[in-house]
Each structure stands twice: as C-alpha cells, then as structure tokens.
Scaffold this motif. Structure first.
Motif, short mmCIF file in Angstrom:
data_model
loop_
_atom_site.label_atom_id
_atom_site.label_comp_id
_atom_site.label_asym_id
_atom_site.label_seq_id
_atom_site.Cartn_x
_atom_site.Cartn_y
_atom_site.Cartn_z
N ALA A 174 0.80 -1.23 0.00
CA ALA A 174 0.00 0.00 0.00
C ALA A 174 0.83 1.27 0.00
CB ALA A 174 -0.94 0.00 1.20
N ARG A 175 2.08 1.21 0.49
CA ARG A 175 2.88 2.42 0.55
C ARG A 175 3.72 2.65 -0.71
NH1 ARG A 175 2.61 0.91 6.05
NH2 ARG A 175 4.42 -0.48 6.03
N GLY A 176 3.68 1.70 -1.63
CA GLY A 176 4.39 1.86 -2.89
C GLY A 176 3.62 2.71 -3.88
N ARG A 177 4.26 3.04 -5.00
CA ARG A 177 3.62 3.88 -6.01
C ARG A 177 2.33 3.25 -6.52
NH1 ARG A 177 8.98 4.02 -7.01
NH2 ARG A 177 10.02 6.04 -6.90
N MET A 178 2.39 1.96 -6.86
CA MET A 178 1.19 1.32 -7.39
C MET A 178 0.14 1.11 -6.31
SD MET A 178 0.74 0.95 -10.53
CE MET A 178 -0.73 -0.01 -10.24
N GLY A 179 0.56 0.80 -5.10
CA GLY A 179 -0.39 0.65 -4.00
C GLY A 179 -1.18 1.92 -3.77
N GLN A 180 -0.49 3.05 -3.80
CA GLN A 180 -1.16 4.33 -3.64
C GLN A 180 -2.11 4.63 -4.80
OE1 GLN A 180 1.57 7.56 -2.43
NE2 GLN A 180 3.00 5.96 -1.77
N ALA A 181 -1.68 4.25 -6.01
CA ALA A 181 -2.53 4.46 -7.19
C ALA A 181 -3.80 3.60 -7.10
CB ALA A 181 -1.76 4.13 -8.46
N VAL A 182 -3.66 2.37 -6.60
CA VAL A 182 -4.83 1.49 -6.44
C VAL A 182 -5.80 2.08 -5.42
CG1 VAL A 182 -5.62 -0.77 -5.63
CG2 VAL A 182 -3.64 -0.62 -7.15
N ALA A 183 -5.29 2.60 -4.32
CA ALA A 183 -6.15 3.21 -3.30
C ALA A 183 -6.91 4.40 -3.88
CB ALA A 183 -5.30 3.64 -2.11
N SER A 184 -6.21 5.22 -4.67
CA SER A 184 -6.85 6.38 -5.29
C SER A 184 -7.93 5.95 -6.28
CB SER A 184 -5.79 7.24 -5.99
OG SER A 184 -6.39 8.34 -6.64
N ASP A 198 -12.60 -9.08 0.66
CA ASP A 198 -13.10 -10.06 -0.31
C ASP A 198 -12.02 -10.52 -1.28
OD1 ASP A 198 -15.86 -9.80 0.58
OD2 ASP A 198 -15.82 -7.83 -0.39
N VAL A 199 -11.02 -9.69 -1.52
CA VAL A 199 -10.03 -9.99 -2.56
C VAL A 199 -8.74 -9.24 -2.26
CG1 VAL A 199 -10.94 -8.12 -4.03
CG2 VAL A 199 -9.62 -9.96 -5.08
N VAL A 200 -7.61 -9.85 -2.65
CA VAL A 200 -6.29 -9.21 -2.49
C VAL A 200 -5.89 -8.57 -3.81
CG1 VAL A 200 -3.84 -9.57 -1.99
CG2 VAL A 200 -5.56 -11.01 -0.89
N VAL A 201 -5.38 -7.34 -3.75
CA VAL A 201 -4.70 -6.72 -4.89
C VAL A 201 -3.26 -6.47 -4.46
CG1 VAL A 201 -4.60 -4.76 -6.46
CG2 VAL A 201 -6.82 -5.69 -5.78
N ASP A 202 -2.32 -7.18 -5.08
CA ASP A 202 -0.93 -7.17 -4.61
C ASP A 202 0.00 -6.53 -5.63
OD1 ASP A 202 1.44 -7.76 -3.21
OD2 ASP A 202 1.69 -9.61 -4.33
N PHE A 203 0.59 -5.40 -5.24
CA PHE A 203 1.64 -4.75 -6.03
C PHE A 203 2.84 -4.48 -5.11
CE2 PHE A 203 -1.88 -3.69 -8.88
CZ PHE A 203 -1.31 -3.88 -10.11
N SER A 204 3.22 -5.48 -4.34
CA SER A 204 4.29 -5.27 -3.37
C SER A 204 5.65 -5.62 -3.96
CB SER A 204 4.02 -6.11 -2.10
OG SER A 204 3.86 -7.48 -2.42
N SER A 205 6.13 -6.83 -3.74
CA SER A 205 7.45 -7.25 -4.20
C SER A 205 7.39 -8.73 -4.56
CB SER A 205 8.48 -7.03 -3.10
OG SER A 205 9.64 -7.79 -3.33
N HIS A 206 8.20 -9.13 -5.52
CA HIS A 206 8.21 -10.55 -5.90
C HIS A 206 8.60 -11.43 -4.71
CE1 HIS A 206 12.64 -10.94 -6.11
NE2 HIS A 206 12.62 -9.68 -6.51
N ALA A 207 9.35 -10.86 -3.76
CA ALA A 207 9.75 -11.64 -2.57
C ALA A 207 8.57 -11.96 -1.67
CB ALA A 207 10.81 -10.87 -1.79
#
Length: 243
Positions: free
Chosen positions: A10-20, A47-56
């Motif tokens: 959620a704190r990454g660029r894409m996580g923030q974009a998804v929240a917006s 209900d569902v996960v949206v994951d844009f974190s890290s491959h690790a």
C-alpha cells in the motif's frame, strides 16, 4: 454490497494508485498493508487481495489467500522461471488474475502482437523495446517479457532465441533470434514497442503510459471480475474477453 479490497504494498507507487482508483470507482479498501503489517487480519475482513508489493512477498500472500480461500490479483514481476512455475501452481488453488500489465491498451497490444507475429514471417526481425523510470528494480519489465513470450509462441521458438541487447562483434542477426532491450531513466511510467523489421519496411506497435492510474483501474476491474470465477490462474486477456 461494495467489494472490499486488501491492498498489499500500500505504501508503494502502485499501491497508492490502487487506493486512489478505488475511491474513484466507489470500492472499499478494507485493509492497506505493507511489510511487517498483519496481512492475515487484514485479509479476513476483505473479499479480494490486490498485490503490487514485491516478488519476494508473492509466496506468502498466495499462501495466506489459499488458507483463507480469497481471490487474488497479482501485479508483481521479476520472478525467476522456476520460482514462478511453483507460484503458479499455488495461485491456481484460488481464483487468481496474474498479469504483468493491467492496462486495457497494453492488453490490446498483446493481442495485436500475437496477430502480427503470426502474419509476419521470419523475414521480419522481431525486437522488443521497453523503457521505465529510474526506480524500477527488475528488467525486462513483466509486460516486455509477455510480449517476448507471445512472439516465441507464435514463431514456435524457445528461450534460446532471446538476445538481451547486443555488444561487441555479434555477427549478422539470425532470422530466429528475438531482441530484448530495457531502457531506464527519469520518471517514465512505461513505454513498450514491438518492432517487426524486414528489408524494405518496418511495422511498429507501441503503447505509452503517462498515468499509473491506468494500471490501478485495470487491476480493480480484474478484482471485480475474479471474485466471480472458479479457482484457476487468469490474465487480463481473460478479464477483457480478448481470448
């Protein structure tokens, strides 16, 4: 009832974009987590996960989703081939959309590339070129890797045909090789070009992204779709009905 989403990364660029984008689309962000947060508790109320974190983090979030029987939308890239094979088997235990790019335009580019690779024979040399911002950690991008896969599939070639850039006295280009070139610099959101070059003409298919929101909106569209699907691994071609 509105769909409740867990954003991982959620704190990454894409996580923030998804929240917006979720706010724009009147979707509920039930939990927004990152490294060190309690993912299990967050997912329990979503209900569902949206994951844009890290491959690790892919394995841990998939294991959690399987344990709680929750659908997943994965946008992470950079996995080694053997690692991804194992992760795909895990992801297939729940409804999962896994894509290197969630843009509607890019997924149309995938379809057009497949058609071009089928129509244009080996006398058309195929090259894939991508450019991203200086902060991107993996190369080539997941989108470029998928474009390469499509060309190899249509031309019935294997991974030995890949050439990551060229340096020194390489000799003449062979008709079976496919070039891959990753450029990094500035704040480029994402540019991808597939080039088919023959003697006398050249066909170029290009997509340029200027707003990270296109990927976020696509991922949320995938989230709305995947919650109604049976277990299995899907991509945006499935979500958009392009297959």
């Amino acid at each position: 009832m509105s769909l409740s989403i867990l954003i991982n990364g959620a704190r990454g660029r894409m996580g923030q974009a998804v929240a917006s984008a979720a706010r724009e689309m009147n979707l509920v962000v039930g939990a927004a987590i990152d490294v060190g947060d309690d993912a299990a508790a967050g997912l329990a109320r979503c209900d569902v996960v949206v994951d844009f974190s890290s491959h690790a983090a892919t394995r841990s979030i998939l294991e959690l989703a399987v344990a709680q029987k929750k659908p997943v939308v994965l946008g992470t890239t950079g996995h080694a081939a053997a690692e991804k094979k194992a992760l795909l088997a895990l992801a297939g235990q729940v409804p999962c959309v896994w894509a290197g790019n969630f843009s509607v335009g890019v997924n149309l580019l995938f379809a057009l590339t497949r058609r071009a690779a089928a129509v244009l024979g080996s006398d058309y040399d195929a090259e894939v070129i991508e450019m991203h911002h200086r902060f991107k950690k993996d190369a080539p991008s997941g989108t470029a890797a998928r474009l390469l896969e499509i060309i190899l599939e249509e031309r019935k070639l294997n991974a030995s045909a890949l050439r990551h850039g060229r340096e020194g006295i390489t000799g003449e280009r062979t008709p079976t090789e496919v070039g891959m070139h990753a450029l990094r610099g500035g704040d480029v959101v994402g540019d991808h070009t597939v080039m088919f070059a023959a003697l006398g003409e050249r066909v170029e298919l290009t997509h340029k992204a200027s707003d990270r929101g296109i990927f976020a909106r696509g991922a949320l569209r995938a989230a709305q779709w995947v919650v109604h699907q049976p277990a299995g691994v899907y991509d945006m071609q499935d979500v958009l009905g392009l297959k």
